[in-house]
Design a protein around this motif. Sequence first.
Motif, PDB file in Angstrom:
ATOM      1  N   GLN A 102      27.415  31.858  76.089  1.00 32.10           N
ATOM      2  CA  GLN A 102      27.726  33.283  75.913  1.00 32.10           C
ATOM      3  C   GLN A 102      29.228  33.466  75.771  1.00 32.10           C
ATOM      4  O   GLN A 102      29.977  33.079  76.668  1.00 32.10           O
ATOM      5  N   GLU A 103      29.654  34.073  74.682  1.00 32.31           N
ATOM      6  CA  GLU A 103      31.081  34.330  74.482  1.00 32.31           C
ATOM      7  C   GLU A 103      31.643  35.091  75.672  1.00 32.31           C
ATOM      8  O   GLU A 103      31.049  36.068  76.131  1.00 32.31           O
ATOM      9  N   GLY A 104      32.784  34.625  76.163  1.00 38.44           N
ATOM     10  CA  GLY A 104      33.444  35.282  77.288  1.00 38.44           C
ATOM     11  C   GLY A 104      33.020  34.777  78.648  1.00 38.44           C
ATOM     12  O   GLY A 104      33.667  35.074  79.654  1.00 38.44           O
ATOM     13  N   SER A 105      31.958  33.992  78.697  1.00 38.09           N
ATOM     14  CA  SER A 105      31.490  33.516  80.008  1.00 38.09           C
ATOM     15  C   SER A 105      32.446  32.465  80.562  1.00 38.09           C
ATOM     16  O   SER A 105      33.045  31.687  79.823  1.00 38.09           O
ATOM     17  N   VAL A 106      32.589  32.465  81.877  1.00 37.36           N
ATOM     18  CA  VAL A 106      33.470  31.528  82.573  1.00 37.36           C
ATOM     19  C   VAL A 106      32.646  30.826  83.650  1.00 37.36           C
ATOM     20  O   VAL A 106      31.981  31.486  84.447  1.00 37.36           O
TER      21      VAL A 106
ATOM     22  N   THR B 198      35.730  28.248  79.711  1.00 35.70           N
ATOM     23  CA  THR B 198      35.597  29.581  79.121  1.00 35.70           C
ATOM     24  C   THR B 198      35.033  29.427  77.710  1.00 35.70           C
ATOM     25  O   THR B 198      35.541  28.617  76.929  1.00 35.70           O
TER      26      THR B 198
ATOM     27  N   LEU C 220      35.062  30.716  74.274  1.00 32.19           N
ATOM     28  CA  LEU C 220      35.940  31.608  73.503  1.00 32.19           C
ATOM     29  C   LEU C 220      35.177  32.304  72.386  1.00 32.19           C
ATOM     30  O   LEU C 220      35.277  33.507  72.205  1.00 32.19           O
ATOM     31  N   GLU C 221      34.436  31.514  71.612  1.00 27.48           N
ATOM     32  CA  GLU C 221      33.662  32.102  70.510  1.00 27.48           C
ATOM     33  C   GLU C 221      32.681  31.063  69.991  1.00 27.48           C
ATOM     34  O   GLU C 221      32.750  29.889  70.360  1.00 27.48           O
TER      35      GLU C 221
END
Lengths: 151, 151
Positions: free
Chosen positions: A10-14, A105, A107-108
């Motif tokens: 998932q984009e943005g997931s950390v 992270t 990113l995209e």
Amino acid sequence: MPRFYYEDFQEGSVERFGSRVVTREEIISFAAEFDPQPMHLDEAAARRSPLGGLAASGWHSCAIMMRLIADGFILESSCMGSPGIEELKWLQPVRPGDRLAVRRTVLEKRTSKSRPELGFVRFRFDLVNQNGETVMEQTNSIMFGRRASGA
Amino acid sequence: MPRFYYEDFQEGSVERFGSRVVTREEIISFAAEFDPQPMHLDEAAARRSPLGGLAASGWHSCAIMMRLIADGFILESSCMGSPGIEELKWLQPVRPGDRLAVRRTVLEKRTSKSRPELGFVRFRFDLVNQNGETVMEQTNSIMFGRRASGA
């Protein structure tokens, strides 16, 4: 069957993975094989070096991070390799006794036009020590097979 | 005393270093420690992978290149470390039996304003196999002490 496909990032997931203590013995052993500069091999010489004391080869840090990432999610994924590294910074020395973890992270991501069975996920990986310092950061893309593998 | 200081790197110069055969045993040994993906560990699994056969971990290629560079000139230089890697591409698999060398190009150099005792040399390093194929390319800067070390 892999647990993680392209669709599962998932984009943005950390997320955070791993915990590994780096020993003096493995720092010296890796350096003796791959990077025999005095600052990675010998405590006295390292004290006189810009690092101010024995520290792991930067490539050893990379290899350790790869293992943390592998155990963290790659070995359970549909990973199909990586074209390379966009950028990598060695920010702080890795010392004997340091305990390292990875912060990942997403990113995209994008699917491949030419190879519909896979997609590229672009990550930022931070290698973090027991004091919360980021000792290394890396940006790169990894290829993953898609769940609905366009066959 | 080092043989190579900052002043000894000529922009545009190209040199070749090293010759090292990569064995199946070391590919598997490195992978078992740092990158235990099946394509780096097991011939049968590797044949079913995107690599089409056993191939070294990309980080193993990095470590081997570091050793070729170290033996080629770094250990005889005033090297003071590197801030990181600008870009790194894994272009071709490294197979058991491959014989690797490094082609070094000096892209540019600059002295440090804040630390007059050192300078940055920006390199392109190509890892080349016995067929003349570039299997990996890397761009990064390395810090070297200056001959007339502004002390």
